[in-house]
Scaffold this active site. Structure first.
Site, mmCIF file in Angstrom:
data_model
loop_
_atom_site.group_PDB
_atom_site.id
_atom_site.type_symbol
_atom_site.label_atom_id
_atom_site.label_comp_id
_atom_site.label_asym_id
_atom_site.label_seq_id
_atom_site.Cartn_x
_atom_site.Cartn_y
_atom_site.Cartn_z
ATOM 1 N N ARG A 1 31.312 -3.185 23.939
ATOM 2 C CA ARG A 1 30.666 -4.442 24.344
ATOM 3 C C ARG A 1 31.764 -5.355 24.857
ATOM 4 O O ARG A 1 32.672 -5.731 24.130
ATOM 5 C CB ARG A 1 29.947 -5.091 23.157
ATOM 6 C CG ARG A 1 29.624 -6.549 23.414
ATOM 7 C CD ARG A 1 28.689 -7.147 22.409
ATOM 8 N NE ARG A 1 27.343 -6.631 22.576
ATOM 9 C CZ ARG A 1 26.261 -7.197 22.064
ATOM 10 N NH1 ARG A 1 26.355 -8.286 21.332
ATOM 11 N NH2 ARG A 1 25.073 -6.667 22.266
ATOM 12 N N HIS B 1 22.742 -4.280 30.032
ATOM 13 C CA HIS B 1 22.530 -4.038 28.595
ATOM 14 C C HIS B 1 21.563 -2.857 28.466
ATOM 15 O O HIS B 1 20.408 -3.014 28.060
ATOM 16 C CB HIS B 1 21.969 -5.309 27.940
ATOM 17 C CG HIS B 1 22.121 -5.343 26.447
ATOM 18 N ND1 HIS B 1 22.696 -4.314 25.723
ATOM 19 C CD2 HIS B 1 21.768 -6.298 25.533
ATOM 20 C CE1 HIS B 1 22.686 -4.638 24.437
ATOM 21 N NE2 HIS B 1 22.141 -5.829 24.300
ATOM 22 N N GLN C 1 19.547 -1.966 25.201
ATOM 23 C CA GLN C 1 18.469 -2.920 24.954
ATOM 24 C C GLN C 1 17.226 -2.541 25.748
ATOM 25 O O GLN C 1 16.115 -2.517 25.207
ATOM 26 C CB GLN C 1 18.944 -4.333 25.329
ATOM 27 C CG GLN C 1 17.931 -5.409 25.012
ATOM 28 C CD GLN C 1 17.693 -5.560 23.522
ATOM 29 O OE1 GLN C 1 18.636 -5.696 22.755
ATOM 30 N NE2 GLN C 1 16.444 -5.518 23.101
ATOM 31 N N ASP D 1 15.013 -14.318 27.336
ATOM 32 C CA ASP D 1 16.316 -14.177 26.667
ATOM 33 C C ASP D 1 16.937 -15.567 26.614
ATOM 34 O O ASP D 1 16.458 -16.502 27.277
ATOM 35 C CB ASP D 1 17.193 -13.182 27.468
ATOM 36 C CG ASP D 1 18.562 -12.940 26.816
ATOM 37 O OD1 ASP D 1 18.724 -13.255 25.612
ATOM 38 O OD2 ASP D 1 19.472 -12.448 27.521
ATOM 39 N N CYS E 1 15.228 -9.927 23.347
ATOM 40 C CA CYS E 1 16.269 -9.028 22.842
ATOM 41 C C CYS E 1 16.905 -9.545 21.553
ATOM 42 O O CYS E 1 17.469 -8.757 20.793
ATOM 43 C CB CYS E 1 17.336 -8.828 23.909
ATOM 44 S SG CYS E 1 18.113 -10.368 24.420
ATOM 45 N N ARG F 1 16.354 -0.388 18.634
ATOM 46 C CA ARG F 1 17.756 -0.211 19.075
ATOM 47 C C ARG F 1 18.360 0.972 18.317
ATOM 48 O O ARG F 1 19.059 1.802 18.886
ATOM 49 C CB ARG F 1 18.565 -1.489 18.791
ATOM 50 C CG ARG F 1 18.210 -2.679 19.666
ATOM 51 C CD ARG F 1 18.628 -2.472 21.109
ATOM 52 N NE ARG F 1 20.048 -2.209 21.233
ATOM 53 C CZ ARG F 1 21.009 -3.154 21.240
ATOM 54 N NH1 ARG F 1 20.660 -4.422 21.176
ATOM 55 N NH2 ARG F 1 22.287 -2.826 21.357
#
Ligand code: CP
Ligand code: NVA
Length: 305
Positions: free
Chosen positions: A102, A129, A132, A224, A264, A292
């Protein structure tokens, strides 16, 4: 499939295969069936940004697969003191069976994959991402019983999450509409790529500045945070610009009956959505978060098995 760097790298078969495997692994673990598909394998997890879900779900996922994970904060490893991505990739490839990273630049993740000799999984960059988006589509499938023919509306910042979601919808044949304020829309090259992909799966990609247009006829609404990691100094300006894009009951009323809400996480109640949306019975945010774990196990088992 060698890496998971962004959704658009996957073939439709690879994409669907991951969702199928995630479904199987989820059912097995719930039934108490152990699946040590990565016994004796090690995953390095490099973090240059904060995380709750990604860190915990990768760590637990690796444990459930019979392997071991190592948390590598970039401020503790030499990467944070200027060791190159090239050298880091070469060295970590000598110890590990896979790397999850990340970070900020997508190019760093691509370089890690290019110079190393082990699978690399993107755990979020400024641009993408992918883990996700896989979890999101899995959650939508579980709640709606299908993907093809549905419409997903994303309202808010045209960011990493929006990019991966758009690419995933294009892959899965889900109509995708994104509404963002001027100057905050999704990257044009990513939109163009998704439109090309959508032609193959027979769905539509719509980019607009009008949240009502995006949400009309939607089966799922997604938002988001307005302030992604690394954008903290823009917070006050962003709140002003994005307020008309808040997902609230009024906006939600334009969606189809039974439309679900996704996010998310982490979420900021009173900003990108009101409390009565995220805490409503139609909100599936914690199913998404759980997924996830299952999709990432499918990704790791596929890449590292
Ligand atoms: N959604 C997500 O990636 O959460 P974290 O930042 O907590 O990992
Ligand atoms: N867009 C957000 C997602 C966090 C999971 C960020 O990049 O901070």
């Amino acid at each position: 499939m060698k890496h998971l760097l962004k959704i658009s790298d996957l073939t439709t078969d690879e994409f669907e295969g991951l969702l199928k495997l995630a479904q199987k692994l989820k059912a097995e673990i719930k039934a108490g069936v152990e699946h040590h598909l990565l016994k004796g394998k090690s995953l390095g997890m490099i973090f240059s940004k904060s995380s709750t879900r990604t860190r915990v779900s990768f760590e637990v996922g690796m444990y459930q697969l019979g392997g071991k994970s190592l948390f590598l904060s970039s401020s503790d490893i030499q990467l944070g003191r200027g060791e190159t991505v090239y050298d880091t990739a070469k060295v970590l490839s000598r110890y590990l069976d896979g790397i999850m990273i990340r970070t900020f630049l997508q190019s760093d993740v691509e370089d890690l994959a290019k110079y190393g000799s082990i699978p690399v999984i993107n755990g979020l960059t400024d641009d993408h991402h992918p883990c996700q988006a896989l979890a999101d589509l899995f959650a939508i499938y579980e709640h709606k019983g299908k993907l093809k023919g549905l419409k997903l509306a994303y309202v808010g910042d045209g960011n990493n999450v929006a990019h991966s979601l758009m690419e995933a919808c294009a892959k899965a044949g889900v109509d995708f509409a994104v509404a963002s304020p001027k100057g905050y829309s999704c990257r044009e090259d990513i939109v163009e790529g998704a439109i090309q992909q959508a032609k193959k799966t027979g769905c539509k990609i719509v980019v607009t500045e009008d949240p009502v247009e995006a949400v009309s006829g939607a089966d799922a609404i997604y938002t988001d945070t307005w302030v992604s990691m690394g954008q903290e100094s823009e917070k006050q300006e962003r709140i002003k610009v994005f307020m008309p894009y808040q997902v609230n009951k009024k906006l939600y009323s334009h969606a189809n009956d039974g439309a679900i809400f996704l996010h998310c996480l982490p979420a900021y109640r009173g900003y990108e959505m009101t409390e009565d949306i995220i805490d409503a019975p139609f909100s599936v945010v914690f199913d998404e978060a759980e997924n996830r774990l299952h999709v990432q196990k499918a990704v790791m088992a596929t890449l590292m098995g």
